[in-house]
Motif scaffolding. Structure first.
Motif, short mmCIF file in Angstrom:
data_model
loop_
_atom_site.label_atom_id
_atom_site.label_comp_id
_atom_site.label_asym_id
_atom_site.label_seq_id
_atom_site.Cartn_x
_atom_site.Cartn_y
_atom_site.Cartn_z
N MET C 1 0.85 -1.20 0.00
CA MET C 1 0.00 0.00 0.00
C MET C 1 0.88 1.25 0.00
SD MET C 1 -3.28 0.49 2.29
CE MET C 1 -2.71 1.26 3.77
N LYS C 2 0.69 2.06 -1.01
CA LYS C 2 1.57 3.22 -1.13
C LYS C 2 0.91 4.48 -0.61
CE LYS C 2 3.41 1.32 -5.30
NZ LYS C 2 2.54 1.06 -6.43
N LEU C 3 -0.12 4.22 0.17
CA LEU C 3 -0.95 5.34 0.56
C LEU C 3 -0.25 6.34 1.47
CD1 LEU C 3 -4.20 4.40 0.18
CD2 LEU C 3 -4.07 5.63 2.28
N ARG C 6 2.47 8.49 0.01
CA ARG C 6 1.93 9.48 -0.92
C ARG C 6 1.36 10.67 -0.15
NH1 ARG C 6 -2.37 7.12 -4.71
NH2 ARG C 6 -0.63 5.95 -5.57
N LEU C 7 0.67 10.32 0.92
CA LEU C 7 0.07 11.35 1.74
C LEU C 7 1.16 12.24 2.35
CD1 LEU C 7 -2.96 11.52 2.21
CD2 LEU C 7 -2.56 10.69 4.51
N LEU C 10 2.46 14.63 -0.08
CA LEU C 10 1.49 15.70 -0.28
C LEU C 10 1.60 16.73 0.85
CD1 LEU C 10 -0.67 15.94 -2.48
CD2 LEU C 10 -2.33 15.24 -0.76
N LEU C 14 2.90 20.68 0.82
CA LEU C 14 2.13 21.80 1.33
C LEU C 14 2.95 22.62 2.32
CD1 LEU C 14 -1.36 20.17 1.84
CD2 LEU C 14 -0.79 22.01 0.27
N THR C 17 5.77 24.92 0.77
CA THR C 17 5.31 26.16 0.16
C THR C 17 4.75 27.13 1.19
OG1 THR C 17 3.18 25.17 -0.23
CG2 THR C 17 4.77 25.07 -2.04
N ALA C 18 5.11 26.90 2.44
CA ALA C 18 4.47 27.65 3.51
C ALA C 18 4.79 29.14 3.46
CB ALA C 18 4.92 27.10 4.86
N CYS C 19 3.78 29.90 3.77
CA CYS C 19 4.01 31.30 4.07
C CYS C 19 3.36 31.52 5.43
CB CYS C 19 3.38 32.18 3.02
SG CYS C 19 1.76 31.61 2.54
N PRO C 21 0.80 32.32 8.42
CA PRO C 21 -0.65 32.21 8.52
C PRO C 21 -1.32 33.57 8.46
CG PRO C 21 0.39 31.73 10.63
CD PRO C 21 1.48 31.84 9.62
#
Lengths: 319, 283, 430
Positions: C1-3, C6-7, C10, C14, C17-19, C21
């Motif tokens: 299971m590559k779940l 992958r998560l 992801l 995210l 790319t933080a800037c 809040p």
């Protein structure tokens, strides 16, 4: 597992066949674009209203972010793992985490057991008792958690409650001992969450073709056998979601503990993670620390869910 | 192997026993509710008294009067109804489509998506209110019912999709093939064949989304800031939870008033739950 | 299971790319419109009609006096105040001009940058000179004034006149007598708590600490340090926690009680004495003990002295984001004026914050007398630090009391831990 079913996985599944009247051709094209079409509204809503806030949550957990920052009174500063370090450095956090896992586990098991048995019971009785039980259960479900907790506390009050009198317990205080307080809260949690399991599973049983059950009954199978070998497998997709949901909710239990143990019990003995998060962070607007706790909860629950689904898959259940 | 008649013989006492226990359990489950309604009718000094009687000799409507006397109580009620009903209908439709997609089709990221749907429920809601607050502000939805409807749809969708997935799955593929063979269009199959078949599931999920939208405190107090005419019923309940001087009679009366519409809603839809598929899924 | 991987990818994508809040800009408004609509938030009480009536007459007079000004009042449930007020700070467009707020929230709201500094106007206000010193302290942070006191609430000793008469008891004049009287009641009438006390009843316990010369914290403004583990404070904690026991108020039942639970027990006739507020008057009157009780100030250590009580209550303040500064401050003054406070007492029983007005109403309503005396004898307030919100919500003091009561720690250990937690909060909240 990600193999296409039957014919359906042609790359680029031809736009032409999408409009073609041949049923088979249409099925082919469908598997590429149609699901996304069907999913589009859900993805828009969930992406905007859930994924984005969760992303913000992760972000906030790395900053110093309190009400003063939110309303622009002070600048936000990057903290790195500072919030996490503060959290993991707190011995109380680990104690609370352990209590939460055990308490949530007990709640999930009890709720599922009660809910499933009553769902089966509902299929065995005629309309009047069924409606009576359903309405009582719905009432329990519909009662706002804050009121439900208050009423249960009244019922079990050592001085003013009827339960101790009925059971002849004198002025035994349920909320003083750690275990008895957790037990009382567990009763309330089961009371207000078994209806969800019951109604859902009942709806699931109702969707099982009647002939299957009749055939099993005619074979002389016991109730337990029917459940084990006929109903449970057919209901598995529903049981999976009910279990996952219960795990998520019970792990995040808040109102019941907060109201019934007066904010976490004598000297904090009944604290669970969500109440801890509230007292440590949210009540005093320390959103960054609260978000860090949120991220930890997320990771734990995600891990539990993934392990659970993997176990199911090992048993041959496809997702 | 037992004969048919012996099955029948075993059945009847069994059923009586089952019905008796169902009624008994109903009484136990309903007792806290009874206590809530009773406390709503008790006069102020009797709610917590050293003689907890399961009846009252001096029923009083004072608590209910305090509930209904609140400004714009009718307005709150209507707002709650609008929010809950919009959430039920919209999330049922969206979830039905999405559940069909994840059950009837195989595509990349399918499982990932299903799990991602759940992620947002795994964090404390308080943690999400700040980001949601800014989102609602940027959409210009603050202080409107939209700021309650949108997040509630989002929060009830994951469960609804997971739940309906089970129901869509239970409808045999053969039925779908047969429908297409008969020349049914995709949307005809979806709305006229599949939709009615998963109705019990829709009922169960809509009870869920109705109750969670109906009872919500957090969004209502975070997003309806300056326009109390857009407030919902739970706000009318919270008035009685005053620190240091809570009015339990008012709490119980307001909760009673809040619980009744849910029961009415359920009585209206429960027939669908019970009659369900019946023999529709033969073969 | 590559779940899972992958998560993870992801999520990291995210995060990378933080800037920063989102935040809002809640700068103070430069505008000072003399006309337009003023928005006001007041707390919604359980029986709100009398309050509305008083406010309406103030508003009518105000609108008449200031041509072109309209006042729009909204009543919000007290339980929702935290979210509402924060939201108002975040979204100036939804924010009111004038708010009622709990006096323990003052420092926090100031820190959040929400309240307007009205020191100058308050100084110029003729009525302000009669304001009770503790009430003034509750609107003051770092020497600056952030509102006008609206009403106060204090606690005093409720006792059962019938029980005292039956057992031939005298009203206690010192804290030591209080304890012995309580034990006598329990010994003679085991079905009653002598003095009902609560392990989660912070404001019931604090007078014991204060009467023994202890303090919650010492210092000014941003530089508070906890003093809860000082010898004097420990003496007070010991005095309070020793009341938990089978000879007065059994730990099993009383350790978890909050202030309201103790009043409920007293009102239901389960206790000989209780520490309750002026706001508890209605609940006690509705209970079984109506006509069988009286109230006196809680005695101090020395005979004839009064134990310092916590001065709770509410204030009226102006939000920094207001674009009607002058009018908003004027409205604040009319809402908190002597006249309004006097009619508010008539309508709702809220104790006035002006010493002279309070004396006048106490003469009319005898039940107010012991509370007015308590206030006159000098009251105490919680540290004016934003950290107080955190100390309060994380239950530092109830936990300390309950640790002692349940025997988990001794007084020195529990108060030392509490002091450490308080200092952490003072340190982080700045």
């Amino acid at each position: 597992m990600r193999q296409g079913r039957g014919l359906s996985r042609p790359r680029g599944g031809s736009r032409k066949s999408n409009t073609a009247p041949r049923p088979q051709g249409r099925r082919r094209g469908r598997s590429q674009r149609t699901p996304w079409l069907y999913l589009a509204p859900a993805l828009v809503v969930l992406g905007g209203l859930l994924v984005y806030p969760v992303y913000q949550l992760g972000l906030i957990s790395f900053f110093q972010y309190t009400q003063a920052q939110v309303s622009g009174g002070e600048p936000t500063t990057f903290e790195g793992f500072g919030n996490y370090a503060e959290l993991f450095g707190d011995r109380q956090f680990w104690e609370v985490l352990l209590a939460t896992v055990l308490f949530a586990g007990a709640c999930v098991v009890s709720t599922l057991a009660v809910g499933c048995s009553l769902a089966v019971l509902l299929t065995r009785v005629r309309a009047v008792p069924r409606l009576a039980l359903m309405l009582a259960a719905l009432g329990a479900w519909a009662t706002p958690a804050i009121t439900g907790s208050t009423v249960w506390l009244f019922l079990f009050d050592p001085d003013f409650g009827p339960v101790n009198r009925m059971l002849g317990l004198g002025d035994y205080s349920w909320t003083y001992g750690r275990l008895s307080a957790f037990f009382l809260v567990l009763l309330e949690v089961v009371w207000c969450s078994f209806p969800f399991v019951m109604v859902t599973v009942y709806a699931g049983i109702k969707a099982v073709p009647a002939e299957v059950l009749e055939a099993a009954a005619l074979d002389g199978a016991s109730q337990w056998r029917i459940w084990r070998s006929v109903l449970a497998p057919m209901l598995r997709p529903i049981l999976v979601v009910v279990t996952i949901q219960s795990v998520i909710w019970d792990f995040k239990v808040f109102t019941q503990i907060y109201v019934m143990t007066n904010g976490g019990g004598i000297a904090g003995q009944n604290l669970v993670l969500n109440v801890y998060a509230y007292q440590k962070a949210f009540a005093s607007s320390q959103y960054s620390l609260g978000s860090a706790i949120g991220v930890v909860m997320l990771l734990i629950l995600l891990a539990v869910t993934l392990v659970y689904l993997r176990l199911l898959r090992r048993q041959g259940e496809e997702m | 192997m037992r004969s048919l008649s012996s099955v029948r013989l075993v059945r009847r006492p069994w059923r009586l026993f089952a019905e008796a226990s169902a009624l008994l359990i109903a009484v136990v489950v309903a007792f806290p509710l009874y206590w809530m309604v009773l406390s709503a009718f008790k006069p102020a000094g009797e709610i917590e008294s050293s003689e907890p009687r399961p009846w009252t000799l001096a029923p009083s409507l004072d608590s209910f009067r305090r509930v209904f006397e609140q400004n714009e109580f009718g307005r709150y009620f209507l707002n709650s109804l609008v929010v809950a009903c919009s959430v039920v209908i919209v999330s049922a439709l969206i979830a039905f489509l999405a559940a069909t997609a994840v059950t009837r089709f195989r595509f990349r990221f399918r499982t990932t998506l299903l799990i991602m749907f759940l992620v947002a429920q795994m964090v404390p809601v308080e943690a999400l209110t700040i980001p949601l607050f800014f989102l609602m502000r940027d959409f210009g939805q603050l202080n409107t019912l939209g700021s309650l409807i949108l997040p509630h749809i989002a929060f009830s969708l994951p469960f609804a999709i997971w739940m309906l997935r089970g129901f869509v799955k239970a409808v045999p593929e053969a039925l779908e093939e047969a429908a297409y063979m008969d020349g049914a269009s995709r949307s005809r199959f979806l709305w006229q064949i599949l939709f009615p078949l998963v109705f019990p599931g829709l009922v169960a999920t809509s009870v869920f989304s109705f109750i969670s939208a109906w009872n919500d405190f957090l969004f209502a107090k975070s997003f309806i800031i300056s326009d109390t005419s857009q407030s919902t019923l739970p706000m009318a309940l919270l008035v009685f939870y005053k620190p240091d001087e809570p009015d339990w009679g008012g709490v119980m009366a307001a909760s009673t008033v809040m619980t009744i519409p849910v029961l009415v809603f359920f009585v209206l839809v429960q027939r669908r739950l019970v009659s369900g598929l019946g023999g529709a899924v033969k073969d | 299971m590559k779940l899972a991987p992958r998560l993870a990818v992801l999520l990291t994508a995210l995060a990378v790319t933080a800037c920063a809040p989102q935040t809002s800009t809640n700068s103070s408004s430069d505008k000072d419109d003399k006309t337009g609509t003023l928005r006001v938030w007041l707390f919604q009480e359980v029986g709100n009609k009398p309050k509305e009536k008083v406010v309406d007459s103030v508003v009518t007079a105000f609108e008449k006096a200031h041509d072109g000004t309209k006042v729009d009042v909204e009543y919000i449930p007290v339980e929702t105040r935290a979210q509402r007020v924060k939201a108002a700070f975040n979204d100036p467009a939804s924010a009111p001009d004038v708010i009622e707020y709990g006096n323990t929230d003052t420092a926090g709201y100031v820190k959040d940058g929400g309240l307007l500094d009205v020191s100058k106007e308050f100084g110029d206000w003729t009525e302000a000179k009669d304001t009770d010193p503790t009430a003034k302290q509750s609107v003051t942070v770092d020497g600056k004034v952030y509102g006008a006191p609206f009403y106060v609430g204090v606690r005093a000793l409720y006792y059962r006149t019938d029980v005292f008469k039956e057992l031939g008891l005298e009203v206690p004049r010192t804290m030591a007598e209080l304890a012995t009287t309580a034990r006598k009641i329990r010994a003679e009438k085991p079905e009653l708590y002598g003095l009902v006390v609560g392990g989660a009843y912070t404001y019931g316990a604090m007078p014991f600490v204060w009467a023994n010369g202890g303090e919650l914290a010492t210092g000014e403004g941003g530089s508070y340090t906890s003093a809860i583990h000082s010898a004097a404070a420990q003496k007070g904690i010991k005095a309070y926690t020793s009341l938990f026991g089978d000879d007065n108020c059994p730990a099993a039942k009383c350790a978890g009680m909050g202030g309201n639970d103790t009043i409920t027990a007293f009102a239901a006739g389960k206790a000989g004495m209780a520490i309750g507020g002026d706001f508890s008057h209605t609940a006690v009157e509705a209970g079984k003990v109506k006509g069988k009780y009286a109230v006196v100030p809680l005695p101090g250590v020395k005979a004839g002295s009064v134990a310092p009580a916590f001065a709770g209550g509410n204030n009226i303040g102006v939000l920094k984001s207001t674009s009607h500064r002058t009018r908003a401050v004027q409205l604040m003054e009319s809402l908190a004026s002597k006249e309004t406070q006097a009619s508010m007492f008539e309508a709702m029983g809220f104790l006035p914050t002006f010493s002279d007005v309070r004396q006048r109403v106490a003469a009319e309503q005898p039940y107010v007398k012991p509370f007015a005396e308590t206030l006159a004898a000098g009251t105490k307030f919680v540290p004016a630090s934003p950290a107080w919100a955190q100390i309060d919500s994380s239950l530092v003091l109830p936990t300390m009391l309950q640790e002692v009561i349940s025997g988990k720690k001794d007084v020195a250990g529990a108060s030392g831990d509490a002091a450490k937690k308080m200092d952490e909060a003072f340190g982080s909240a700045g």
